[in-house]
Scaffold this motif. Sequence first.
Motif, PDB file in Angstrom:
ATOM      1  N   SER A 196      -5.603   5.343  63.714  1.00  0.00           N
ATOM      2  CA  SER A 196      -4.623   4.266  63.528  1.00  0.00           C
ATOM      3  C   SER A 196      -5.236   2.997  62.954  1.00  0.00           C
ATOM      4  O   SER A 196      -4.550   1.963  62.871  1.00  0.00           O
ATOM      5  CB  SER A 196      -3.950   3.947  64.866  1.00  0.00           C
ATOM      6  OG  SER A 196      -3.306   5.084  65.388  1.00  0.00           O
ATOM      7  N   GLU A 197      -6.486   3.072  62.552  1.00  0.00           N
ATOM      8  CA  GLU A 197      -7.155   1.903  61.989  1.00  0.00           C
ATOM      9  C   GLU A 197      -6.374   1.386  60.770  1.00  0.00           C
ATOM     10  O   GLU A 197      -5.997   2.153  59.889  1.00  0.00           O
ATOM     11  CB  GLU A 197      -8.581   2.257  61.575  1.00  0.00           C
ATOM     12  CG  GLU A 197      -9.377   1.073  61.043  1.00  0.00           C
ATOM     13  CD  GLU A 197     -10.801   1.442  60.670  1.00  0.00           C
ATOM     14  OE1 GLU A 197     -11.525   0.562  60.180  1.00  0.00           O
ATOM     15  OE2 GLU A 197     -11.181   2.619  60.856  1.00  0.00           O
ATOM     16  N   TYR A 214      10.121   9.923  54.300  1.00  0.00           N
ATOM     17  CA  TYR A 214       9.356   9.053  53.396  1.00  0.00           C
ATOM     18  C   TYR A 214       9.772   9.273  51.941  1.00  0.00           C
ATOM     19  O   TYR A 214       9.964   8.319  51.189  1.00  0.00           O
ATOM     20  CB  TYR A 214       7.865   9.324  53.566  1.00  0.00           C
ATOM     21  CG  TYR A 214       7.006   8.588  52.554  1.00  0.00           C
ATOM     22  CD1 TYR A 214       6.784   7.215  52.667  1.00  0.00           C
ATOM     23  CD2 TYR A 214       6.428   9.264  51.485  1.00  0.00           C
ATOM     24  CE1 TYR A 214       6.013   6.535  51.736  1.00  0.00           C
ATOM     25  CE2 TYR A 214       5.654   8.597  50.547  1.00  0.00           C
ATOM     26  CZ  TYR A 214       5.448   7.233  50.682  1.00  0.00           C
ATOM     27  OH  TYR A 214       4.684   6.568  49.749  1.00  0.00           O
ATOM     28  N   LEU A 215       9.929  10.516  51.555  1.00  0.00           N
ATOM     29  CA  LEU A 215      10.284  10.806  50.164  1.00  0.00           C
ATOM     30  C   LEU A 215      11.724  10.408  49.842  1.00  0.00           C
ATOM     31  O   LEU A 215      12.049  10.138  48.687  1.00  0.00           O
ATOM     32  CB  LEU A 215      10.072  12.290  49.870  1.00  0.00           C
ATOM     33  CG  LEU A 215       8.614  12.758  49.878  1.00  0.00           C
ATOM     34  CD1 LEU A 215       8.521  14.268  49.655  1.00  0.00           C
ATOM     35  CD2 LEU A 215       7.802  12.018  48.816  1.00  0.00           C
ATOM     36  N   LEU A 216      12.592  10.374  50.863  1.00  0.00           N
ATOM     37  CA  LEU A 216      13.961   9.910  50.635  1.00  0.00           C
ATOM     38  C   LEU A 216      13.968   8.458  50.183  1.00  0.00           C
ATOM     39  O   LEU A 216      14.664   8.083  49.241  1.00  0.00           O
ATOM     40  CB  LEU A 216      14.801  10.041  51.905  1.00  0.00           C
ATOM     41  CG  LEU A 216      15.441  11.389  52.221  1.00  0.00           C
ATOM     42  CD1 LEU A 216      16.299  11.271  53.470  1.00  0.00           C
ATOM     43  CD2 LEU A 216      16.269  11.908  51.063  1.00  0.00           C
ATOM     44  N   ASN A 217      13.173   7.624  50.871  1.00  0.00           N
ATOM     45  CA  ASN A 217      13.126   6.205  50.544  1.00  0.00           C
ATOM     46  C   ASN A 217      11.802   5.618  51.031  1.00  0.00           C
ATOM     47  O   ASN A 217      11.723   5.129  52.168  1.00  0.00           O
ATOM     48  CB  ASN A 217      14.300   5.463  51.177  1.00  0.00           C
ATOM     49  CG  ASN A 217      14.484   4.075  50.604  1.00  0.00           C
ATOM     50  OD1 ASN A 217      13.574   3.517  50.003  1.00  0.00           O
ATOM     51  ND2 ASN A 217      15.665   3.507  50.778  1.00  0.00           N
ATOM     52  N   PRO A 218      10.744   5.674  50.223  1.00  0.00           N
ATOM     53  CA  PRO A 218       9.404   5.262  50.646  1.00  0.00           C
ATOM     54  C   PRO A 218       9.300   3.835  51.159  1.00  0.00           C
ATOM     55  O   PRO A 218       8.408   3.522  51.946  1.00  0.00           O
ATOM     56  CB  PRO A 218       8.569   5.441  49.361  1.00  0.00           C
ATOM     57  CG  PRO A 218       9.332   6.421  48.539  1.00  0.00           C
ATOM     58  CD  PRO A 218      10.777   6.156  48.826  1.00  0.00           C
ATOM     59  N   LYS A 219      10.209   2.949  50.741  1.00  0.00           N
ATOM     60  CA  LYS A 219      10.097   1.547  51.108  1.00  0.00           C
ATOM     61  C   LYS A 219      10.910   1.176  52.348  1.00  0.00           C
ATOM     62  O   LYS A 219      10.870   0.034  52.793  1.00  0.00           O
ATOM     63  CB  LYS A 219      10.545   0.663  49.933  1.00  0.00           C
ATOM     64  CG  LYS A 219       9.643   0.786  48.707  1.00  0.00           C
ATOM     65  CD  LYS A 219      10.106  -0.138  47.590  1.00  0.00           C
ATOM     66  CE  LYS A 219       9.198  -0.034  46.372  1.00  0.00           C
ATOM     67  NZ  LYS A 219       9.633  -0.934  45.272  1.00  0.00           N
ATOM     68  N   TRP A 254      -0.811  10.765  59.662  1.00  0.00           N
ATOM     69  CA  TRP A 254      -1.202   9.375  59.874  1.00  0.00           C
ATOM     70  C   TRP A 254      -1.078   8.564  58.593  1.00  0.00           C
ATOM     71  O   TRP A 254      -0.700   7.401  58.627  1.00  0.00           O
ATOM     72  CB  TRP A 254      -2.625   9.299  60.419  1.00  0.00           C
ATOM     73  CG  TRP A 254      -2.659   8.834  61.841  1.00  0.00           C
ATOM     74  CD1 TRP A 254      -2.826   7.557  62.280  1.00  0.00           C
ATOM     75  CD2 TRP A 254      -2.484   9.627  63.021  1.00  0.00           C
ATOM     76  NE1 TRP A 254      -2.779   7.505  63.657  1.00  0.00           N
ATOM     77  CE2 TRP A 254      -2.573   8.764  64.143  1.00  0.00           C
ATOM     78  CE3 TRP A 254      -2.271  10.978  63.244  1.00  0.00           C
ATOM     79  CZ2 TRP A 254      -2.458   9.208  65.446  1.00  0.00           C
ATOM     80  CZ3 TRP A 254      -2.155  11.423  64.540  1.00  0.00           C
ATOM     81  CH2 TRP A 254      -2.250  10.550  65.626  1.00  0.00           C
ATOM     82  N   TRP A 255      -1.365   9.168  57.458  1.00  0.00           N
ATOM     83  CA  TRP A 255      -1.230   8.473  56.180  1.00  0.00           C
ATOM     84  C   TRP A 255       0.221   8.065  55.961  1.00  0.00           C
ATOM     85  O   TRP A 255       0.504   6.937  55.532  1.00  0.00           O
ATOM     86  CB  TRP A 255      -1.698   9.384  55.048  1.00  0.00           C
ATOM     87  CG  TRP A 255      -1.672   8.725  53.704  1.00  0.00           C
ATOM     88  CD1 TRP A 255      -2.623   7.922  53.138  1.00  0.00           C
ATOM     89  CD2 TRP A 255      -0.604   8.808  52.726  1.00  0.00           C
ATOM     90  NE1 TRP A 255      -2.214   7.502  51.893  1.00  0.00           N
ATOM     91  CE2 TRP A 255      -0.983   8.025  51.611  1.00  0.00           C
ATOM     92  CE3 TRP A 255       0.632   9.467  52.702  1.00  0.00           C
ATOM     93  CZ2 TRP A 255      -0.185   7.893  50.481  1.00  0.00           C
ATOM     94  CZ3 TRP A 255       1.440   9.334  51.578  1.00  0.00           C
ATOM     95  CH2 TRP A 255       1.036   8.560  50.490  1.00  0.00           C
ATOM     96  N   LEU A 256       1.149   8.966  56.287  1.00  0.00           N
ATOM     97  CA  LEU A 256       2.568   8.666  56.139  1.00  0.00           C
ATOM     98  C   LEU A 256       3.027   7.606  57.135  1.00  0.00           C
ATOM     99  O   LEU A 256       3.845   6.741  56.807  1.00  0.00           O
ATOM    100  CB  LEU A 256       3.394   9.941  56.312  1.00  0.00           C
ATOM    101  CG  LEU A 256       3.302  10.954  55.161  1.00  0.00           C
ATOM    102  CD1 LEU A 256       3.943  12.280  55.561  1.00  0.00           C
ATOM    103  CD2 LEU A 256       3.960  10.407  53.906  1.00  0.00           C
ATOM    104  N   LEU A 257       2.492   7.655  58.365  1.00  0.00           N
ATOM    105  CA  LEU A 257       2.853   6.629  59.359  1.00  0.00           C
ATOM    106  C   LEU A 257       2.460   5.236  58.880  1.00  0.00           C
ATOM    107  O   LEU A 257       3.185   4.261  59.099  1.00  0.00           O
ATOM    108  CB  LEU A 257       2.177   6.929  60.700  1.00  0.00           C
ATOM    109  CG  LEU A 257       2.827   7.985  61.603  1.00  0.00           C
ATOM    110  CD1 LEU A 257       2.010   8.169  62.869  1.00  0.00           C
ATOM    111  CD2 LEU A 257       4.266   7.621  61.955  1.00  0.00           C
ATOM    112  N   LYS A 258       1.318   5.152  58.230  1.00  0.00           N
ATOM    113  CA  LYS A 258       0.861   3.856  57.729  1.00  0.00           C
ATOM    114  C   LYS A 258       1.766   3.315  56.630  1.00  0.00           C
ATOM    115  O   LYS A 258       1.786   2.110  56.354  1.00  0.00           O
ATOM    116  CB  LYS A 258      -0.579   3.975  57.226  1.00  0.00           C
ATOM    117  CG  LYS A 258      -1.592   4.229  58.341  1.00  0.00           C
ATOM    118  CD  LYS A 258      -3.002   4.389  57.808  1.00  0.00           C
ATOM    119  CE  LYS A 258      -3.974   4.658  58.955  1.00  0.00           C
ATOM    120  NZ  LYS A 258      -5.368   4.827  58.490  1.00  0.00           N
ATOM    121  N   LYS A 259       2.533   4.197  56.004  1.00  0.00           N
ATOM    122  CA  LYS A 259       3.450   3.790  54.945  1.00  0.00           C
ATOM    123  C   LYS A 259       4.804   3.339  55.501  1.00  0.00           C
ATOM    124  O   LYS A 259       5.614   2.762  54.763  1.00  0.00           O
ATOM    125  CB  LYS A 259       3.681   4.962  53.982  1.00  0.00           C
ATOM    126  CG  LYS A 259       2.431   5.441  53.256  1.00  0.00           C
ATOM    127  CD  LYS A 259       1.941   4.421  52.257  1.00  0.00           C
ATOM    128  CE  LYS A 259       0.745   4.922  51.486  1.00  0.00           C
ATOM    129  NZ  LYS A 259       0.266   3.928  50.501  1.00  0.00           N
TER     130      LYS A 259
END
Length: 276
Positions: A160-161, A106-111, A134-139
Amino acid sequence: MNSKKQYLFVTNQFKTGGVETVFYNISKKIDVNILLFPVHLNLNKDLIRRLPHNVKLLKNKYRIKRNVVSFIKIISMSFRYRKEYRNDNTKIINFSDTLTTLLFSYLLNPKNVVSWVHCNPEALLKAKTHSIYWWLLKKCRKIIFVSEAQRNLFLSMPESEGIERAKTVVCTNFIDTDFIEKSRQEPLRTQNFLFTASRLDLRSKDYLTLIEAYSLLPIETRQKYRLLIAGDGPDKLKIQRKIEEKNLRDRIILLGNVNRVCLKTSFLAKVPVYSG
């Protein structure tokens, strides 16, 4: 900067286990440039030698251990690497079920992160940091599952909401059909045994329950069917102690790593001394 499109697969390690096997089978079947980045320096030389020509192994410059200090180090490390891999030509794929690899990806390329989920999603809840996971999965741009049942279980969980089904993809594990076809031509030898193969890691593989269950079988069943376990991993000694505790050293055999290429020869050559 590389002008060709490439895929950076981030793994926890590349030593032994299902994740490594799935990666190997996928990389053989797709004709794209793949960068393999194991975060931890746990590598199996034989697996590395067998990597397809389109895969380039990237060796992590920094030694990472499993502790809080290393978790902070991952953040620092990702910012050092992101200059090289944060571009439109590199797709980031978190290929391990670990917070470390997901955070690093995620930190390598958040988008532009895709994350694979190989395990039972409920097993991820055992980690104290599962809320961050889970927060990171949602991103993530996409989340890939290995079966429809696994995806449905994941989406039914309260954690997973907010994750839309359209963001999820099912990609069943690739099978090396060439190897199966080649093996089909070889003579088949049969033996009486129970067999399992995986990484010997009690965080995700419940071998202690398996050994306990085997010990409860009727003695005549245990005399007829020995339990053969192929694989290696960090909890091998704990599994050995459990086997000894149950006085099953002659009935449960740890084979170690077995190269599937010579499965018909070296592996079966060991089996006759175990036959009932």
